[in-house]
Write a protein that holds these residues in place. Structure first.
Motif, PDB file in Angstrom:
ATOM      1  N   LEU A  42      10.021  -9.209  15.274  1.00 43.65           N
ATOM      2  CA  LEU A  42       8.611  -9.029  14.934  1.00 43.65           C
ATOM      3  C   LEU A  42       8.364  -7.624  14.385  1.00 43.65           C
ATOM      4  CD1 LEU A  42       5.737 -10.115  14.824  1.00 43.65           C
ATOM      5  CD2 LEU A  42       5.483  -9.464  17.237  1.00 43.65           C
ATOM      6  N   MET A  43       8.998  -6.637  14.988  1.00 41.68           N
ATOM      7  CA  MET A  43       8.855  -5.252  14.491  1.00 41.68           C
ATOM      8  C   MET A  43       9.411  -5.142  13.071  1.00 41.68           C
ATOM      9  SD  MET A  43       7.236  -3.382  16.598  1.00 41.68           S
ATOM     10  CE  MET A  43       7.609  -1.783  15.909  1.00 41.68           C
ATOM     11  N   ALA A  44      10.524  -5.799  12.813  1.00 39.47           N
ATOM     12  CA  ALA A  44      11.105  -5.781  11.469  1.00 39.47           C
ATOM     13  C   ALA A  44      10.158  -6.434  10.464  1.00 39.47           C
ATOM     14  CB  ALA A  44      12.457  -6.486  11.465  1.00 39.47           C
ATOM     15  N   LYS A  45       9.524  -7.541  10.866  1.00 44.02           N
ATOM     16  CA  LYS A  45       8.554  -8.203   9.986  1.00 44.02           C
ATOM     17  C   LYS A  45       7.375  -7.282   9.688  1.00 44.02           C
ATOM     18  CE  LYS A  45       9.291 -13.082  11.006  1.00 44.02           C
ATOM     19  NZ  LYS A  45       8.687 -14.309  11.544  1.00 44.02           N
ATOM     20  N   ILE A  46       6.900  -6.566  10.708  1.00 41.76           N
ATOM     21  CA  ILE A  46       5.778  -5.637  10.520  1.00 41.76           C
ATOM     22  C   ILE A  46       6.173  -4.534   9.543  1.00 41.76           C
ATOM     23  CG2 ILE A  46       4.365  -3.872  11.665  1.00 41.76           C
ATOM     24  CD1 ILE A  46       4.359  -5.777  14.143  1.00 41.76           C
ATOM     25  N   LYS A  47       7.371  -3.987   9.704  1.00 37.60           N
ATOM     26  CA  LYS A  47       7.840  -2.925   8.792  1.00 37.60           C
ATOM     27  C   LYS A  47       7.988  -3.448   7.368  1.00 37.60           C
ATOM     28  CE  LYS A  47      10.187  -0.270  12.354  1.00 37.60           C
ATOM     29  NZ  LYS A  47      11.490   0.183  12.887  1.00 37.60           N
ATOM     30  N   ASN A  48       8.550  -4.645   7.226  1.00 33.39           N
ATOM     31  CA  ASN A  48       8.702  -5.221   5.884  1.00 33.39           C
ATOM     32  C   ASN A  48       7.352  -5.483   5.232  1.00 33.39           C
ATOM     33  OD1 ASN A  48      11.501  -5.203   6.034  1.00 33.39           O
ATOM     34  ND2 ASN A  48      11.622  -7.300   6.795  1.00 33.39           N
ATOM     35  N   GLU A  49       6.416  -5.993   6.012  1.00 31.79           N
ATOM     36  CA  GLU A  49       5.079  -6.254   5.479  1.00 31.79           C
ATOM     37  C   GLU A  49       4.377  -4.947   5.109  1.00 31.79           C
ATOM     38  OE1 GLU A  49       2.099  -8.992   4.260  1.00 31.79           O
ATOM     39  OE2 GLU A  49       4.201  -9.275   4.791  1.00 31.79           O
ATOM     40  N   ALA A  50       4.570  -3.921   5.916  1.00 32.20           N
ATOM     41  CA  ALA A  50       3.976  -2.608   5.602  1.00 32.20           C
ATOM     42  C   ALA A  50       4.519  -2.082   4.281  1.00 32.20           C
ATOM     43  CB  ALA A  50       4.254  -1.626   6.729  1.00 32.20           C
ATOM     44  N   ASN A  51       5.814  -2.226   4.066  1.00 29.14           N
ATOM     45  CA  ASN A  51       6.404  -1.800   2.796  1.00 29.14           C
ATOM     46  C   ASN A  51       5.834  -2.598   1.634  1.00 29.14           C
ATOM     47  OD1 ASN A  51       8.049   0.278   3.747  1.00 29.14           O
ATOM     48  ND2 ASN A  51       9.663  -1.153   4.328  1.00 29.14           N
ATOM     49  N   ALA A  52       5.648  -3.891   1.826  1.00 23.91           N
ATOM     50  CA  ALA A  52       5.066  -4.720   0.764  1.00 23.91           C
ATOM     51  C   ALA A  52       3.636  -4.289   0.458  1.00 23.91           C
ATOM     52  CB  ALA A  52       5.115  -6.196   1.162  1.00 23.91           C
ATOM     53  N   TRP A  53       2.857  -4.000   1.515  1.00 23.16           N
ATOM     54  CA  TRP A  53       1.477  -3.553   1.311  1.00 23.16           C
ATOM     55  C   TRP A  53       1.455  -2.238   0.542  1.00 23.16           C
ATOM     56  CZ3 TRP A  53      -2.498  -4.321   5.792  1.00 23.16           C
ATOM     57  CH2 TRP A  53      -2.554  -5.673   6.144  1.00 23.16           C
ATOM     58  N   MET A  54       2.358  -1.327   0.893  1.00 25.04           N
ATOM     59  CA  MET A  54       2.382  -0.034   0.201  1.00 25.04           C
ATOM     60  C   MET A  54       2.779  -0.204  -1.258  1.00 25.04           C
ATOM     61  SD  MET A  54       3.747   2.711   3.022  1.00 25.04           S
ATOM     62  CE  MET A  54       5.230   1.818   3.458  1.00 25.04           C
ATOM     63  N   MET A  55       3.754  -1.084  -1.531  1.00 23.09           N
ATOM     64  CA  MET A  55       4.150  -1.342  -2.919  1.00 23.09           C
ATOM     65  C   MET A  55       3.008  -1.962  -3.704  1.00 23.09           C
ATOM     66  SD  MET A  55       8.094  -2.580  -2.400  1.00 23.09           S
ATOM     67  CE  MET A  55       8.196  -3.242  -4.033  1.00 23.09           C
ATOM     68  N   ALA A  56       2.141  -2.710  -3.016  1.00 24.07           N
ATOM     69  CA  ALA A  56       0.999  -3.353  -3.671  1.00 24.07           C
ATOM     70  C   ALA A  56      -0.169  -2.390  -3.848  1.00 24.07           C
ATOM     71  CB  ALA A  56       0.563  -4.570  -2.867  1.00 24.07           C
ATOM     72  N   GLY A  57      -0.047  -1.175  -3.302  1.00 20.24           N
ATOM     73  CA  GLY A  57      -1.081  -0.173  -3.528  1.00 20.24           C
ATOM     74  C   GLY A  57      -1.947   0.174  -2.340  1.00 20.24           C
ATOM     75  N   ALA A  58      -1.530  -0.144  -1.133  1.00 21.58           N
ATOM     76  CA  ALA A  58      -2.314   0.190   0.061  1.00 21.58           C
ATOM     77  C   ALA A  58      -2.149   1.684   0.367  1.00 21.58           C
ATOM     78  CB  ALA A  58      -1.878  -0.664   1.244  1.00 21.58           C
ATOM     79  N   LYS A  59      -2.911   2.498  -0.328  1.00 25.50           N
ATOM     80  CA  LYS A  59      -2.777   3.955  -0.197  1.00 25.50           C
ATOM     81  C   LYS A  59      -3.072   4.469   1.214  1.00 25.50           C
ATOM     82  CE  LYS A  59      -3.602   4.748  -5.049  1.00 25.50           C
ATOM     83  NZ  LYS A  59      -4.498   5.261  -6.065  1.00 25.50           N
ATOM     84  N   PRO A  60      -4.099   3.959   1.907  1.00 24.12           N
ATOM     85  CA  PRO A  60      -4.337   4.459   3.273  1.00 24.12           C
ATOM     86  C   PRO A  60      -3.145   4.221   4.198  1.00 24.12           C
ATOM     87  CG  PRO A  60      -6.272   3.289   2.496  1.00 24.12           C
ATOM     88  CD  PRO A  60      -5.180   3.050   1.490  1.00 24.12           C
ATOM     89  N   LEU A  61      -2.491   3.102   4.030  1.00 31.10           N
ATOM     90  CA  LEU A  61      -1.331   2.794   4.859  1.00 31.10           C
ATOM     91  C   LEU A  61      -0.165   3.717   4.497  1.00 31.10           C
ATOM     92  CD1 LEU A  61      -0.412   0.883   7.073  1.00 31.10           C
ATOM     93  CD2 LEU A  61       0.345  -0.696   5.311  1.00 31.10           C
ATOM     94  N   ALA A  62      -0.004   3.979   3.229  1.00 28.65           N
ATOM     95  CA  ALA A  62       1.083   4.857   2.787  1.00 28.65           C
ATOM     96  C   ALA A  62       0.911   6.271   3.334  1.00 28.65           C
ATOM     97  CB  ALA A  62       1.143   4.874   1.264  1.00 28.65           C
ATOM     98  N   LEU A  63      -0.317   6.691   3.551  1.00 26.73           N
ATOM     99  CA  LEU A  63      -0.555   8.042   4.067  1.00 26.73           C
ATOM    100  C   LEU A  63       0.058   8.264   5.435  1.00 26.73           C
ATOM    101  CD1 LEU A  63      -4.289   8.617   3.043  1.00 26.73           C
ATOM    102  CD2 LEU A  63      -2.252   9.666   2.035  1.00 26.73           C
ATOM    103  N   VAL A  64       0.139   7.225   6.245  1.00 29.84           N
ATOM    104  CA  VAL A  64       0.667   7.389   7.604  1.00 29.84           C
ATOM    105  C   VAL A  64       2.087   6.905   7.764  1.00 29.84           C
ATOM    106  CG1 VAL A  64      -1.562   7.352   8.761  1.00 29.84           C
ATOM    107  CG2 VAL A  64      -0.363   5.218   8.386  1.00 29.84           C
ATOM    108  N   LEU A  65       2.569   6.081   6.865  1.00 30.23           N
ATOM    109  CA  LEU A  65       3.901   5.515   7.043  1.00 30.23           C
ATOM    110  C   LEU A  65       4.991   6.162   6.204  1.00 30.23           C
ATOM    111  CD1 LEU A  65       3.080   1.726   7.383  1.00 30.23           C
ATOM    112  CD2 LEU A  65       3.477   3.402   9.166  1.00 30.23           C
ATOM    113  N   VAL A  66       4.637   6.786   5.108  1.00 23.89           N
ATOM    114  CA  VAL A  66       5.633   7.401   4.250  1.00 23.89           C
ATOM    115  C   VAL A  66       5.937   8.798   4.784  1.00 23.89           C
ATOM    116  CG1 VAL A  66       6.122   8.244   1.934  1.00 23.89           C
ATOM    117  CG2 VAL A  66       4.926   6.084   2.244  1.00 23.89           C
ATOM    118  N   ARG A  67       7.208   9.000   5.083  1.00 25.43           N
ATOM    119  CA  ARG A  67       7.653  10.315   5.554  1.00 25.43           C
ATOM    120  C   ARG A  67       8.694  10.835   4.608  1.00 25.43           C
ATOM    121  NH1 ARG A  67       7.948   7.948  11.305  1.00 25.43           N
ATOM    122  NH2 ARG A  67       5.869   8.382  12.040  1.00 25.43           N
ATOM    123  N   GLU A  68       8.487  12.039   4.144  1.00 23.70           N
ATOM    124  CA  GLU A  68       9.448  12.624   3.201  1.00 23.70           C
ATOM    125  C   GLU A  68      10.229  13.724   3.864  1.00 23.70           C
ATOM    126  OE1 GLU A  68       7.856  13.404  -0.665  1.00 23.70           O
ATOM    127  OE2 GLU A  68       6.227  12.043  -0.230  1.00 23.70           O
TER     128      GLU A  68
END
Length: 68
Positions: A42-68
């Motif tokens: 389930l955690m893997a599904k959540i992470k995969n879905e989060a990546n899909a949302w970010m690729m689709a342009g979910a900028k608010p989500l990218a602000l907290v999940l993308v770490r450089e």
């Protein structure tokens, strides 16, 4: 404006919505399809879905999940 954890409110809302959506889908799979995912799955599904949302342009989500 930020939430209590210092996270922007839109980011916290997007993350909560994503997690709740995946839990809801898991609940439906267990109830109607008699399929059960492990916690790690389930955690893997959540992470995969989060990546899909970010690729689709979910900028608010990218602000907290993308770490450089």
């Amino acid at each position: 404006m930020t939430s209590a954890a210092g996270m922007p409110k839109k980011s916290a809302a997007a993350l909560c919505m994503l997690i709740i959506w995946e839990i809801w889908k898991e609940r439906n799979a267990r109830t109607f399809d008699r399929k059960e995912e492990s916690t790690q799955g389930l955690m893997a599904k959540i992470k995969n879905e989060a990546n899909a949302w970010m690729m689709a342009g979910a900028k608010p989500l990218a602000l907290v999940l993308v770490r450089e």
